[in-house]
Scaffold this motif. Structure first.
Motif, PDB file in Angstrom:
ATOM      1  N   GLY A  89     -17.384 -31.603  22.870  1.00 61.91           N
ATOM      2  CA  GLY A  89     -18.037 -30.316  22.470  1.00 61.91           C
ATOM      3  C   GLY A  89     -19.554 -30.820  22.774  1.00 61.91           C
ATOM      4  N   PHE A  90     -20.317 -29.551  23.008  1.00 58.07           N
ATOM      5  CA  PHE A  90     -21.950 -29.823  23.226  1.00 58.07           C
ATOM      6  C   PHE A  90     -22.465 -28.580  22.546  1.00 58.07           C
ATOM      7  CE2 PHE A  90     -26.160 -29.341  24.997  1.00 58.07           C
ATOM      8  CZ  PHE A  90     -26.480 -30.730  25.178  1.00 58.07           C
ATOM      9  N   GLY A  91     -23.006 -28.672  21.298  1.00 58.98           N
ATOM     10  CA  GLY A  91     -23.511 -27.645  20.536  1.00 58.98           C
ATOM     11  C   GLY A  91     -22.171 -26.823  20.169  1.00 58.98           C
ATOM     12  N   THR A  92     -22.042 -25.526  20.490  1.00 58.87           N
ATOM     13  CA  THR A  92     -20.738 -24.660  20.341  1.00 58.87           C
ATOM     14  C   THR A  92     -19.931 -24.811  21.819  1.00 58.87           C
ATOM     15  OG1 THR A  92     -22.125 -22.583  20.720  1.00 58.87           O
ATOM     16  CG2 THR A  92     -21.810 -23.426  18.710  1.00 58.87           C
ATOM     17  N   ALA A  93     -20.250 -25.365  22.821  1.00 60.25           N
ATOM     18  CA  ALA A  93     -19.564 -25.292  24.062  1.00 60.25           C
ATOM     19  C   ALA A  93     -18.679 -26.390  23.999  1.00 60.25           C
ATOM     20  CB  ALA A  93     -20.639 -25.335  25.396  1.00 60.25           C
ATOM     21  N   GLY A  94     -17.494 -25.796  24.242  1.00 59.41           N
ATOM     22  CA  GLY A  94     -16.320 -26.704  24.439  1.00 59.41           C
ATOM     23  C   GLY A  94     -15.604 -27.430  23.167  1.00 59.41           C
ATOM     24  N   LEU A  95     -16.015 -26.708  22.019  1.00 58.26           N
ATOM     25  CA  LEU A  95     -15.572 -27.456  20.661  1.00 58.26           C
ATOM     26  C   LEU A  95     -14.038 -27.262  20.615  1.00 58.26           C
ATOM     27  CD1 LEU A  95     -18.264 -26.341  18.083  1.00 58.26           C
ATOM     28  CD2 LEU A  95     -17.679 -28.782  18.866  1.00 58.26           C
ATOM     29  N   PRO A  96     -13.263 -28.120  20.123  1.00 56.79           N
ATOM     30  CA  PRO A  96     -11.838 -28.163  20.049  1.00 56.79           C
ATOM     31  C   PRO A  96     -11.778 -27.617  18.554  1.00 56.79           C
ATOM     32  CG  PRO A  96     -12.369 -30.242  19.849  1.00 56.79           C
ATOM     33  CD  PRO A  96     -13.595 -29.682  20.277  1.00 56.79           C
ATOM     34  N   ASN A  97     -11.936 -26.389  18.384  1.00 57.13           N
ATOM     35  CA  ASN A  97     -11.927 -25.915  16.963  1.00 57.13           C
ATOM     36  C   ASN A  97     -10.526 -25.973  16.479  1.00 57.13           C
ATOM     37  OD1 ASN A  97     -14.721 -25.222  16.726  1.00 57.13           O
ATOM     38  ND2 ASN A  97     -14.564 -23.389  17.742  1.00 57.13           N
ATOM     39  N   ALA A  98      -9.509 -25.633  17.279  1.00 57.28           N
ATOM     40  CA  ALA A  98      -8.047 -25.500  16.745  1.00 57.28           C
ATOM     41  C   ALA A  98      -7.649 -26.884  16.232  1.00 57.28           C
ATOM     42  CB  ALA A  98      -7.251 -24.942  17.803  1.00 57.28           C
ATOM     43  N   LEU A  99      -7.995 -27.715  16.865  1.00 52.72           N
ATOM     44  CA  LEU A  99      -7.839 -29.246  16.597  1.00 52.72           C
ATOM     45  C   LEU A  99      -8.577 -29.625  15.360  1.00 52.72           C
ATOM     46  CD1 LEU A  99      -7.587 -31.048  20.006  1.00 52.72           C
ATOM     47  CD2 LEU A  99      -5.547 -30.290  18.618  1.00 52.72           C
ATOM     48  N   THR A 100      -9.823 -29.476  15.153  1.00 50.30           N
ATOM     49  CA  THR A 100     -10.441 -29.709  14.103  1.00 50.30           C
ATOM     50  C   THR A 100      -9.923 -29.131  12.911  1.00 50.30           C
ATOM     51  OG1 THR A 100     -12.601 -29.811  15.630  1.00 50.30           O
ATOM     52  CG2 THR A 100     -12.812 -29.770  13.185  1.00 50.30           C
ATOM     53  N   ASP A 101      -9.575 -27.849  12.797  1.00 46.91           N
ATOM     54  CA  ASP A 101      -8.924 -27.160  11.702  1.00 46.91           C
ATOM     55  C   ASP A 101      -7.379 -27.909  11.346  1.00 46.91           C
ATOM     56  OD1 ASP A 101     -10.900 -25.221  11.596  1.00 46.91           O
ATOM     57  OD2 ASP A 101      -9.883 -23.803  12.803  1.00 46.91           O
ATOM     58  N   ALA A 102      -6.886 -28.330  12.439  1.00 47.73           N
ATOM     59  CA  ALA A 102      -5.805 -29.029  12.168  1.00 47.73           C
ATOM     60  C   ALA A 102      -6.078 -30.410  11.571  1.00 47.73           C
ATOM     61  CB  ALA A 102      -4.880 -29.315  13.512  1.00 47.73           C
ATOM     62  N   LEU A 103      -7.042 -31.104  11.914  1.00 52.16           N
ATOM     63  CA  LEU A 103      -7.684 -32.262  11.417  1.00 52.16           C
ATOM     64  C   LEU A 103      -7.674 -32.060   9.911  1.00 52.16           C
ATOM     65  CD1 LEU A 103      -8.294 -35.213  11.775  1.00 52.16           C
ATOM     66  CD2 LEU A 103     -10.604 -34.494  12.394  1.00 52.16           C
ATOM     67  N   ILE A 104      -8.547 -31.013   9.655  1.00 46.28           N
ATOM     68  CA  ILE A 104      -8.672 -30.766   7.956  1.00 46.28           C
ATOM     69  C   ILE A 104      -7.416 -30.425   7.333  1.00 46.28           C
ATOM     70  CG2 ILE A 104      -9.692 -28.911   6.649  1.00 46.28           C
ATOM     71  CD1 ILE A 104     -11.755 -28.459   8.846  1.00 46.28           C
ATOM     72  N   LEU A 143     -29.528 -54.027  24.005  1.00 44.17           N
ATOM     73  CA  LEU A 143     -28.114 -54.251  23.973  1.00 44.17           C
ATOM     74  C   LEU A 143     -27.432 -53.204  23.038  1.00 44.17           C
ATOM     75  CD1 LEU A 143     -25.682 -55.640  25.065  1.00 44.17           C
ATOM     76  CD2 LEU A 143     -25.706 -57.148  23.149  1.00 44.17           C
ATOM     77  N   GLU A 144     -26.519 -52.413  23.846  1.00 45.25           N
ATOM     78  CA  GLU A 144     -25.834 -51.373  22.965  1.00 45.25           C
ATOM     79  C   GLU A 144     -23.935 -51.521  23.391  1.00 45.25           C
ATOM     80  OE1 GLU A 144     -26.555 -49.315  21.246  1.00 45.25           O
ATOM     81  OE2 GLU A 144     -28.758 -48.658  21.656  1.00 45.25           O
ATOM     82  N   HIS A 145     -23.496 -51.333  22.425  1.00 44.59           N
ATOM     83  CA  HIS A 145     -21.963 -51.647  22.380  1.00 44.59           C
ATOM     84  C   HIS A 145     -21.063 -50.672  22.655  1.00 44.59           C
ATOM     85  CE1 HIS A 145     -23.681 -55.263  20.579  1.00 44.59           C
ATOM     86  NE2 HIS A 145     -22.599 -55.912  21.011  1.00 44.59           N
ATOM     87  N   PRO A 146     -20.110 -50.583  23.031  1.00 46.34           N
ATOM     88  CA  PRO A 146     -19.017 -49.351  23.332  1.00 46.34           C
ATOM     89  C   PRO A 146     -18.507 -48.935  22.002  1.00 46.34           C
ATOM     90  CG  PRO A 146     -18.126 -51.347  23.691  1.00 46.34           C
ATOM     91  CD  PRO A 146     -19.358 -51.901  23.643  1.00 46.34           C
ATOM     92  N   ILE A 147     -18.275 -47.429  21.947  1.00 43.93           N
ATOM     93  CA  ILE A 147     -17.783 -46.825  20.852  1.00 43.93           C
ATOM     94  C   ILE A 147     -16.311 -46.538  21.021  1.00 43.93           C
ATOM     95  CG2 ILE A 147     -17.720 -44.785  19.493  1.00 43.93           C
ATOM     96  CD1 ILE A 147     -20.631 -44.558  19.962  1.00 43.93           C
ATOM     97  N   HIS A 148     -15.392 -47.079  20.428  1.00 39.36           N
ATOM     98  CA  HIS A 148     -14.080 -46.992  20.475  1.00 39.36           C
ATOM     99  C   HIS A 148     -13.317 -45.866  19.530  1.00 39.36           C
ATOM    100  CE1 HIS A 148     -13.369 -50.218  23.598  1.00 39.36           C
ATOM    101  NE2 HIS A 148     -14.125 -50.737  22.929  1.00 39.36           N
ATOM    102  N   ALA A 149     -12.398 -45.265  19.736  1.00 41.97           N
ATOM    103  CA  ALA A 149     -11.739 -44.443  18.792  1.00 41.97           C
ATOM    104  C   ALA A 149     -10.337 -44.401  18.643  1.00 41.97           C
ATOM    105  CB  ALA A 149     -12.218 -43.012  19.085  1.00 41.97           C
ATOM    106  N   ASP A 150      -9.970 -44.077  17.558  1.00 42.18           N
ATOM    107  CA  ASP A 150      -8.277 -43.883  17.323  1.00 42.18           C
ATOM    108  C   ASP A 150      -7.721 -42.626  17.995  1.00 42.18           C
ATOM    109  OD1 ASP A 150      -8.170 -46.390  15.413  1.00 42.18           O
ATOM    110  OD2 ASP A 150      -9.269 -45.148  14.274  1.00 42.18           O
ATOM    111  N   PHE A 151      -8.655 -41.533  17.856  1.00 35.22           N
ATOM    112  CA  PHE A 151      -8.107 -40.097  18.184  1.00 35.22           C
ATOM    113  C   PHE A 151      -9.480 -39.894  18.991  1.00 35.22           C
ATOM    114  CE2 PHE A 151      -5.026 -41.011  14.982  1.00 35.22           C
ATOM    115  CZ  PHE A 151      -4.094 -40.472  15.398  1.00 35.22           C
ATOM    116  N   ALA A 152      -9.221 -39.019  19.825  1.00 30.64           N
ATOM    117  CA  ALA A 152      -9.981 -38.037  20.649  1.00 30.64           C
ATOM    118  C   ALA A 152      -9.321 -36.527  20.817  1.00 30.64           C
ATOM    119  CB  ALA A 152     -10.534 -38.511  21.999  1.00 30.64           C
ATOM    120  N   LEU A 153     -10.279 -35.702  20.360  1.00 33.10           N
ATOM    121  CA  LEU A 153     -10.005 -34.283  20.307  1.00 33.10           C
ATOM    122  C   LEU A 153     -10.865 -33.486  21.252  1.00 33.10           C
ATOM    123  CD1 LEU A 153      -9.895 -33.495  16.527  1.00 33.10           C
ATOM    124  CD2 LEU A 153      -8.308 -34.917  17.837  1.00 33.10           C
ATOM    125  N   VAL A 154     -10.064 -32.980  22.391  1.00 37.94           N
ATOM    126  CA  VAL A 154     -10.764 -32.294  23.256  1.00 37.94           C
ATOM    127  C   VAL A 154     -10.301 -31.059  23.935  1.00 37.94           C
ATOM    128  CG1 VAL A 154     -11.514 -34.438  24.365  1.00 37.94           C
ATOM    129  CG2 VAL A 154      -9.482 -33.313  25.372  1.00 37.94           C
TER     130      VAL A 154
END
Length: 231
Positions: A26-41, A146-157
């Motif tokens: 998501g970027f601002g309110t564009a493309g937010l996976p709201n259904a997944l965020t609610d499920a995460l809650i 120097l910047e390091h990568p950001i890894h995640a356990d889950f991605a919600l898209v």
């Protein structure tokens, strides 16, 4: 037969543990996976590290997750907006940690994780508080951080269309961080408004190949907003 479709968002996120790092597209309110965020809650997971461009809007989605004190840390570019009052309150109270990352650096750090890059040098942030404690190097007469990568356990898209293999297409700017986040997580969960038979998606239109997606959930499209945009 490969079939990555899951019956519901709740089922797709039932195994998110406490302390997980979760990327939310998501970027601002564009493309937010709201259904997944609610499920995460609904999973009840706590002590989460959230990676998102923003820090929540209004009282729903990520903002609600923060209000419920389920987020230990947020990594983002724009934590303060007119309606980011839940993040503001949590930050001022010392209830949430913030890692502020310039937007280009954020996208590249996520992309680096998916591409298997161990780190990269960027001029962005040099000479500011954002570079404190980080390695700096002069390259070609210019200073880099120097910047390091950001890894995640889950991605919600949030995608537009998909198939049972997990191939995804997106709707215009709803694409934003989704593709790079899908590559950077161990488990990518995507919502789509339409699941089509394998082979029906134009290969040239597939932005996220199914190899980066583990679970696909079909959801109905939300009603058109007052501004004429569809969620």
């Amino acid at each position: 037969m490969i079939d990555k479709t899951v019956a519901s968002a709740e089922q797709a996120l039932a195994d998110v543990p406490d302390g997980a790092t979760v990327m939310i597209g998501g970027f601002g309110t564009a493309g937010l996976p709201n259904a997944l965020t609610d499920a995460l809650i609904d999973t009840g997971a706590r002590n989460l590290v959230i990676v998102n461009n923003n820090a929540g809007n209004g009282d729903t989605g990520l903002a609600r997750l923060i209000a419920l004190k389920r987020v230990r840390k947020i990594i983002c570019s724009f934590p303060r907006q007119a309606d980011s009052h839940h993040f503001d309150a949590a930050y001022r109270a010392g209830d949430i940690e913030l890692e502020l990352v310039p937007q280009g650096n954020l996208a590249e750090r996520i992309r680096a994780a998916g591409a298997g890059i161990g780190g990269f040098f960027t001029p962005t942030g040099y000479g500011t508080e954002l570079a404190r404690g980080k390695e700096v190097r002069e390259i070609g007469g210019r200073m880099y951080v120097l910047e390091h990568p950001i890894h995640a356990d889950f991605a919600l898209v949030k995608a537009e269309r998909g198939d049972r293999w997990g191939n995804l297409t997106y709707r215009m700017t709803a694409r934003n961080f989704g593709p790079v986040m899908a590559m950077a997580a161990r488990t990518t969960v995507a919502t789509v408004h339409e699941i089509v038979p394998v082979g029906l998606l134009d290969p040239e239109a597939v932005v996220t190949p199914g190899v980066f997606v583990q679970r696909v959930v079909q959801i109905e499209r939300a009603a058109t907003t007052a501004g004429g945009f569809k969620q």
